[in-house]
Design a protein around this motif. Structure first.
Motif, PDB file in Angstrom:
ATOM      1  N   LEU A  13      -1.173 -29.031  66.538  1.00 54.80           N
ATOM      2  CA  LEU A  13      -0.662 -28.160  65.479  1.00 54.80           C
ATOM      3  C   LEU A  13      -0.814 -26.685  65.849  1.00 54.80           C
ATOM      4  O   LEU A  13       0.095 -25.879  65.612  1.00 54.80           O
ATOM      5  CB  LEU A  13      -1.361 -28.458  64.156  1.00 54.80           C
ATOM      6  CG  LEU A  13      -0.960 -29.746  63.460  1.00 54.80           C
ATOM      7  CD1 LEU A  13      -1.823 -29.976  62.222  1.00 54.80           C
ATOM      8  CD2 LEU A  13       0.513 -29.723  63.082  1.00 54.80           C
ATOM      9  N   LEU A  14      -1.945 -26.318  66.427  1.00 53.85           N
ATOM     10  CA  LEU A  14      -2.157 -24.936  66.863  1.00 53.85           C
ATOM     11  C   LEU A  14      -1.162 -24.557  67.954  1.00 53.85           C
ATOM     12  O   LEU A  14      -0.581 -23.468  67.921  1.00 53.85           O
ATOM     13  CB  LEU A  14      -3.594 -24.749  67.353  1.00 53.85           C
ATOM     14  CG  LEU A  14      -3.983 -23.335  67.760  1.00 53.85           C
ATOM     15  CD1 LEU A  14      -3.888 -22.395  66.565  1.00 53.85           C
ATOM     16  CD2 LEU A  14      -5.376 -23.313  68.353  1.00 53.85           C
ATOM     17  N   VAL A  16       1.818 -25.874  68.482  1.00 51.30           N
ATOM     18  CA  VAL A  16       3.148 -25.770  67.865  1.00 51.30           C
ATOM     19  C   VAL A  16       3.273 -24.452  67.118  1.00 51.30           C
ATOM     20  O   VAL A  16       4.279 -23.753  67.218  1.00 51.30           O
ATOM     21  CB  VAL A  16       3.423 -26.978  66.939  1.00 51.30           C
ATOM     22  CG1 VAL A  16       4.643 -26.756  66.072  1.00 51.30           C
ATOM     23  CG2 VAL A  16       3.573 -28.247  67.762  1.00 51.30           C
ATOM     24  N   TRP A  17       2.235 -24.091  66.362  1.00 52.98           N
ATOM     25  CA  TRP A  17       2.288 -22.845  65.602  1.00 52.98           C
ATOM     26  C   TRP A  17       2.372 -21.639  66.534  1.00 52.98           C
ATOM     27  O   TRP A  17       3.174 -20.721  66.313  1.00 52.98           O
ATOM     28  CB  TRP A  17       1.068 -22.705  64.687  1.00 52.98           C
ATOM     29  CG  TRP A  17       1.112 -21.413  63.934  1.00 52.98           C
ATOM     30  CD1 TRP A  17       1.757 -21.159  62.774  1.00 52.98           C
ATOM     31  CD2 TRP A  17       0.513 -20.180  64.340  1.00 52.98           C
ATOM     32  NE1 TRP A  17       1.592 -19.842  62.419  1.00 52.98           N
ATOM     33  CE2 TRP A  17       0.827 -19.217  63.369  1.00 52.98           C
ATOM     34  CE3 TRP A  17      -0.275 -19.804  65.427  1.00 52.98           C
ATOM     35  CZ2 TRP A  17       0.397 -17.908  63.450  1.00 52.98           C
ATOM     36  CZ3 TRP A  17      -0.692 -18.479  65.498  1.00 52.98           C
ATOM     37  CH2 TRP A  17      -0.366 -17.556  64.523  1.00 52.98           C
ATOM     38  N   VAL A  18       1.544 -21.613  67.589  1.00 55.84           N
ATOM     39  CA  VAL A  18       1.563 -20.493  68.537  1.00 55.84           C
ATOM     40  C   VAL A  18       2.922 -20.406  69.216  1.00 55.84           C
ATOM     41  O   VAL A  18       3.488 -19.322  69.367  1.00 55.84           O
ATOM     42  CB  VAL A  18       0.412 -20.621  69.564  1.00 55.84           C
ATOM     43  CG1 VAL A  18       0.592 -19.649  70.716  1.00 55.84           C
ATOM     44  CG2 VAL A  18      -0.929 -20.399  68.888  1.00 55.84           C
ATOM     45  N   TRP A  20       5.835 -21.500  68.090  1.00 52.36           N
ATOM     46  CA  TRP A  20       6.830 -21.058  67.101  1.00 52.36           C
ATOM     47  C   TRP A  20       6.697 -19.565  66.827  1.00 52.36           C
ATOM     48  O   TRP A  20       7.689 -18.842  66.775  1.00 52.36           O
ATOM     49  CB  TRP A  20       6.654 -21.866  65.811  1.00 52.36           C
ATOM     50  CG  TRP A  20       7.580 -21.446  64.731  1.00 52.36           C
ATOM     51  CD1 TRP A  20       8.884 -21.785  64.594  1.00 52.36           C
ATOM     52  CD2 TRP A  20       7.275 -20.596  63.620  1.00 52.36           C
ATOM     53  NE1 TRP A  20       9.416 -21.207  63.469  1.00 52.36           N
ATOM     54  CE2 TRP A  20       8.443 -20.471  62.859  1.00 52.36           C
ATOM     55  CE3 TRP A  20       6.124 -19.935  63.211  1.00 52.36           C
ATOM     56  CZ2 TRP A  20       8.498 -19.694  61.707  1.00 52.36           C
ATOM     57  CZ3 TRP A  20       6.170 -19.166  62.064  1.00 52.36           C
ATOM     58  CH2 TRP A  20       7.354 -19.055  61.332  1.00 52.36           C
ATOM     59  N   THR A  21       5.465 -19.089  66.680  1.00 51.31           N
ATOM     60  CA  THR A  21       5.242 -17.671  66.388  1.00 51.31           C
ATOM     61  C   THR A  21       5.620 -16.801  67.585  1.00 51.31           C
ATOM     62  O   THR A  21       6.198 -15.724  67.417  1.00 51.31           O
ATOM     63  CB  THR A  21       3.775 -17.425  65.976  1.00 51.31           C
ATOM     64  OG1 THR A  21       3.470 -18.272  64.863  1.00 51.31           O
ATOM     65  CG2 THR A  21       3.548 -15.992  65.568  1.00 51.31           C
ATOM     66  N   ARG A  24       9.248 -16.453  67.567  1.00 53.87           N
ATOM     67  CA  ARG A  24       9.655 -15.550  66.487  1.00 53.87           C
ATOM     68  C   ARG A  24       9.422 -14.086  66.884  1.00 53.87           C
ATOM     69  O   ARG A  24      10.258 -13.221  66.619  1.00 53.87           O
ATOM     70  CB  ARG A  24       8.881 -15.897  65.220  1.00 53.87           C
ATOM     71  CG  ARG A  24       9.340 -15.117  64.031  1.00 53.87           C
ATOM     72  CD  ARG A  24       8.852 -15.737  62.728  1.00 53.87           C
ATOM     73  NE  ARG A  24       9.221 -14.877  61.637  1.00 53.87           N
ATOM     74  CZ  ARG A  24       8.366 -14.353  60.783  1.00 53.87           C
ATOM     75  NH1 ARG A  24       7.089 -14.645  60.875  1.00 53.87           N
ATOM     76  NH2 ARG A  24       8.774 -13.564  59.818  1.00 53.87           N
TER      77      ARG A  24
END
Length: 171
Positions: A13-14, A16-18, A20-21, A24
């Protein structure tokens, strides 16, 4: 076993979040770059419209004002990143002193160019605000998701639309 699965899930999850961010942040930097290019193009268009108006409306402007406006337009076209805002502010103030007796078609073109500068500046500053907002959050700073890219700066000029002044009367 459950602890290992939980650790793996948190790590995924970390990641994926990193990821994605980071994507962005890259998109926001691209958006800011494109908005800046558009703003620069509109500033050049406005300076060119002022040059055309000053060159073709010498009678309505007078020789001193014509030279002054041409010098401001040339300074705008030659400005670098350090002096750009000051030069564009001077040009914006000068637009308010253009007499209404100037060529109407060229005056309309200049007004349209000034309107486009205001819109392009608004889009650019919105992109800067979004980019800076995301990059200043704790986790993007911690993971250095902006890389070595400097934070973009706002472009602040007085872009109030010019209203032609009444022609001067001689007494």
């Amino acid at each position: 076993m459950e602890v290992i699965l939980a650790a793996v899930a948190v790590t995924v999850l970390l990641f994926v979040w990193v990821s994605w961010t980071a994507t962005r942040v890259d998109r926001l930097h691209d958006r800011t770059s494109l908005a800046r290019a558009s703003l620069d193009a509109q500033l050049v268009r406005r300076a060119a419209a002022l040059q055309a108006l000053a060159s073709h409306s010498a009678d309505a402007l007078g020789p001193q004002r014509e030279k002054w406006l041409l010098a401001l337009a040339a300074a705008s076209l030659d400005a670098d990143g350090n002096t750009r805002e000051a030069v564009e502010n001077d040009l914006s103030r000068a637009l308010r002193e253009i007499p209404a007796g100037s060529d109407p078609a060229l005056l309309d073109d200049l007004t349209d160019a000034a309107r486009r500068v205001a819109l392009a500046r608004r889009f650019y500053n919105d992109a800067v605000r979004d980019t800076v907002s995301l990059r200043r959050r704790r986790l993007p700073r911690l993971f250095r998701l902006g890389g070595t890219e400097p934070l973009p700066a706002f472009f602040e000029i007085d872009d109030t639309l010019p209203a032609p002044v009444a022609p001067e009367t001689h007494r």
